[in-house]
Design a protein around this motif. Structure first.
Motif, PDB file in Angstrom:
ATOM      1  N   ILE A  67      42.117  -0.608   3.703  1.00  0.00           N
ATOM      2  CA  ILE A  67      41.699  -1.853   3.046  1.00  0.00           C
ATOM      3  C   ILE A  67      42.155  -1.860   1.590  1.00  0.00           C
ATOM      4  N   VAL A  68      41.934  -0.761   0.892  1.00  0.00           N
ATOM      5  CA  VAL A  68      42.327  -0.676  -0.524  1.00  0.00           C
ATOM      6  C   VAL A  68      43.835  -0.836  -0.675  1.00  0.00           C
ATOM      7  N   ALA A  69      44.605  -0.127   0.128  1.00  0.00           N
ATOM      8  CA  ALA A  69      46.065  -0.190   0.030  1.00  0.00           C
ATOM      9  C   ALA A  69      46.593  -1.582   0.352  1.00  0.00           C
ATOM     10  N   THR A  70      46.034  -2.214   1.365  1.00  0.00           N
ATOM     11  CA  THR A  70      46.484  -3.559   1.754  1.00  0.00           C
ATOM     12  C   THR A  70      46.123  -4.584   0.691  1.00  0.00           C
ATOM     13  N   ALA A  71      44.926  -4.498   0.140  1.00  0.00           N
ATOM     14  CA  ALA A  71      44.502  -5.437  -0.900  1.00  0.00           C
ATOM     15  C   ALA A  71      45.415  -5.317  -2.123  1.00  0.00           C
ATOM     16  N   ARG A  72      45.749  -4.121  -2.529  1.00  0.00           N
ATOM     17  CA  ARG A  72      46.630  -3.939  -3.683  1.00  0.00           C
ATOM     18  C   ARG A  72      48.024  -4.490  -3.401  1.00  0.00           C
ATOM     19  N   ARG A  73      48.497  -4.311  -2.191  1.00  0.00           N
ATOM     20  CA  ARG A  73      49.832  -4.806  -1.837  1.00  0.00           C
ATOM     21  C   ARG A  73      49.899  -6.332  -1.900  1.00  0.00           C
ATOM     22  N   TYR A  74      48.804  -7.008  -1.596  1.00  0.00           N
ATOM     23  CA  TYR A  74      48.793  -8.477  -1.583  1.00  0.00           C
ATOM     24  C   TYR A  74      48.154  -9.079  -2.836  1.00  0.00           C
ATOM     25  N   GLY A  75      47.839  -8.263  -3.814  1.00  0.00           N
ATOM     26  CA  GLY A  75      47.294  -8.787  -5.068  1.00  0.00           C
ATOM     27  C   GLY A  75      45.865  -9.279  -4.970  1.00  0.00           C
ATOM     28  N   VAL A  76      45.090  -8.703  -4.065  1.00  0.00           N
ATOM     29  CA  VAL A  76      43.680  -9.073  -3.892  1.00  0.00           C
ATOM     30  C   VAL A  76      42.815  -7.963  -4.467  1.00  0.00           C
ATOM     31  N   ASN A  77      41.714  -8.340  -5.093  1.00  0.00           N
ATOM     32  CA  ASN A  77      40.781  -7.359  -5.654  1.00  0.00           C
ATOM     33  C   ASN A  77      40.307  -6.415  -4.544  1.00  0.00           C
ATOM     34  N   PRO A  78      40.615  -5.125  -4.652  1.00  0.00           N
ATOM     35  CA  PRO A  78      40.181  -4.193  -3.587  1.00  0.00           C
ATOM     36  C   PRO A  78      38.671  -4.174  -3.380  1.00  0.00           C
ATOM     37  N   LYS A  79      37.901  -4.349  -4.465  1.00  0.00           N
ATOM     38  CA  LYS A  79      36.443  -4.374  -4.325  1.00  0.00           C
ATOM     39  C   LYS A  79      35.991  -5.536  -3.450  1.00  0.00           C
ATOM     40  N   LEU A  80      36.662  -6.686  -3.615  1.00  0.00           N
ATOM     41  CA  LEU A  80      36.322  -7.850  -2.793  1.00  0.00           C
ATOM     42  C   LEU A  80      36.663  -7.581  -1.330  1.00  0.00           C
ATOM     43  N   ALA A  81      37.839  -7.048  -1.070  1.00  0.00           N
ATOM     44  CA  ALA A  81      38.247  -6.769   0.312  1.00  0.00           C
ATOM     45  C   ALA A  81      37.335  -5.727   0.959  1.00  0.00           C
ATOM     46  N   LEU A  82      36.982  -4.685   0.194  1.00  0.00           N
ATOM     47  CA  LEU A  82      36.078  -3.663   0.722  1.00  0.00           C
ATOM     48  C   LEU A  82      34.705  -4.254   1.034  1.00  0.00           C
ATOM     49  N   ALA A  83      34.215  -5.097   0.129  1.00  0.00           N
ATOM     50  CA  ALA A  83      32.889  -5.690   0.317  1.00  0.00           C
ATOM     51  C   ALA A  83      32.857  -6.623   1.521  1.00  0.00           C
ATOM     52  N   ILE A  84      33.900  -7.420   1.676  1.00  0.00           N
ATOM     53  CA  ILE A  84      33.975  -8.318   2.832  1.00  0.00           C
ATOM     54  C   ILE A  84      34.035  -7.496   4.122  1.00  0.00           C
ATOM     55  N   GLY A  85      34.888  -6.475   4.128  1.00  0.00           N
ATOM     56  CA  GLY A  85      35.014  -5.643   5.325  1.00  0.00           C
ATOM     57  C   GLY A  85      33.712  -4.952   5.689  1.00  0.00           C
ATOM     58  N   TRP A  86      32.983  -4.484   4.676  1.00  0.00           N
ATOM     59  CA  TRP A  86      31.708  -3.814   4.945  1.00  0.00           C
ATOM     60  C   TRP A  86      30.660  -4.798   5.457  1.00  0.00           C
ATOM     61  N   GLN A  87      30.586  -5.955   4.819  1.00  0.00           N
ATOM     62  CA  GLN A  87      29.616  -6.961   5.244  1.00  0.00           C
ATOM     63  C   GLN A  87      29.907  -7.455   6.660  1.00  0.00           C
ATOM     64  N   GLU A  88      31.167  -7.564   6.984  1.00  0.00           N
ATOM     65  CA  GLU A  88      31.552  -8.106   8.285  1.00  0.00           C
ATOM     66  C   GLU A  88      31.354  -7.104   9.425  1.00  0.00           C
ATOM     67  N   SER A  89      31.745  -5.859   9.213  1.00  0.00           N
ATOM     68  CA  SER A  89      31.744  -4.917  10.344  1.00  0.00           C
ATOM     69  C   SER A  89      31.288  -3.508  10.011  1.00  0.00           C
ATOM     70  N   GLY A  90      31.025  -3.229   8.711  1.00  0.00           N
ATOM     71  CA  GLY A  90      30.765  -1.837   8.345  1.00  0.00           C
ATOM     72  C   GLY A  90      32.024  -0.989   8.476  1.00  0.00           C
ATOM     73  N   TRP A  91      33.200  -1.649   8.294  1.00  0.00           N
ATOM     74  CA  TRP A  91      34.522  -1.003   8.425  1.00  0.00           C
ATOM     75  C   TRP A  91      34.698  -0.420   9.828  1.00  0.00           C
ATOM     76  N   ASN A  92      34.284  -1.189  10.802  1.00  0.00           N
ATOM     77  CA  ASN A  92      34.353  -0.757  12.205  1.00  0.00           C
ATOM     78  C   ASN A  92      35.348  -1.645  12.951  1.00  0.00           C
ATOM     79  N   GLN A  93      36.482  -1.099  13.308  1.00  0.00           N
ATOM     80  CA  GLN A  93      37.519  -1.865  13.980  1.00  0.00           C
ATOM     81  C   GLN A  93      37.110  -2.302  15.392  1.00  0.00           C
TER      82      GLN A  93
END
Length: 219
Positions: free
Chosen positions: A100-126
């Protein structure tokens, strides 16, 4: 004249020895010989002994009801998504966080935002699948996955962790670019940006925004 045969030589016609009735010295008839108390003769047949009630029939066995399977189209899609993800190899939680961190940085998105969304949505569970068939780490709907692929210029496979995260991050990049604030961008991920802009945030959307911002403060 002819003398009657001795009593010991008289036999009852057509009655086997094993079922003859004998008499005690007081003249009271006894039970049939060789007849067990459970009313089953030596051949395995059940007979009724005088003075005893007929044996009760065993209760009929109830058929075990089958567990109903998916009936609606959505239920079948959800079942198919869960089955496919169950067969798919997925990274562990720390590996997912790094993706998540690597992808967010590659696309210019705040990694904290991407991590928070991913955690809220699934707990980082694919392997997470929602009741609306949102799939994977970033809980992307199939139609949103198609849209994310169009935004990025290449298709995504939401069942692959890297593509799922990429789809979610691409959507976040669009939202943060077109929303009027961070709160509106977060709300747009949950409710849809058009719905937020036209109708405002629903109560559950406001709770979602608060939760995501709380996660952001910890990363």
């Amino acid at each position: 004249g002819l003398q009657p045969a001795p009593a010991t030589q008289l036999a009852r016609p057509n009655q086997p020895d094993s079922l003859r009735e004998h008499t005690h010295h007081r003249g009271r008839p006894s039970r049939l010989t060789r007849c067990p108390r459970n009313g089953v003769n030596p051949t395995g047949e059940r007979i009724l002994i005088p003075g005893q009630a007929a044996p009760a029939k065993p209760p009929a066995k109830r058929a075990t009801p089958k567990k109903p399977g998916p009936t609606t189209k959505l239920q079948r899609e959800i079942a198919a998504s869960r089955a496919k993800l169950a067969r798919t190899s997925v990274p562990n939680r720390e590996q997912t966080r790094a993706l998540i961190v690597a992808t967010a940085r590659r696309y210019g998105v705040n990694p904290k935002l991407a991590l928070a969304i991913g955690w809220q949505e699934s707990g980082w569970n694919q392997r997470a699948v929602s009741s609306t068939n949102a799939v994977g780490t970033m809980q992307v709907m199939p139609s949103s996955g198609v849209w994310a692929g169009e935004l990025d210029g290449r298709k995504v496979d939401l069942y692959k962790t890297e593509d799922n995260i990429r789809a979610g991050v691409v959507i976040l990049r669009f939202l943060t670019t077109h929303a009027s604030s961070m709160d509106q961008a977060i709300a747009g991920y949950y409710q849809g940006l058009g719905g937020v802009q036209s109708r405002g945030m629903y109560p559950d959307t406001k709770a979602y925004v608060r939760a995501v911002k709380a996660h952001m403060s910890r990363y």
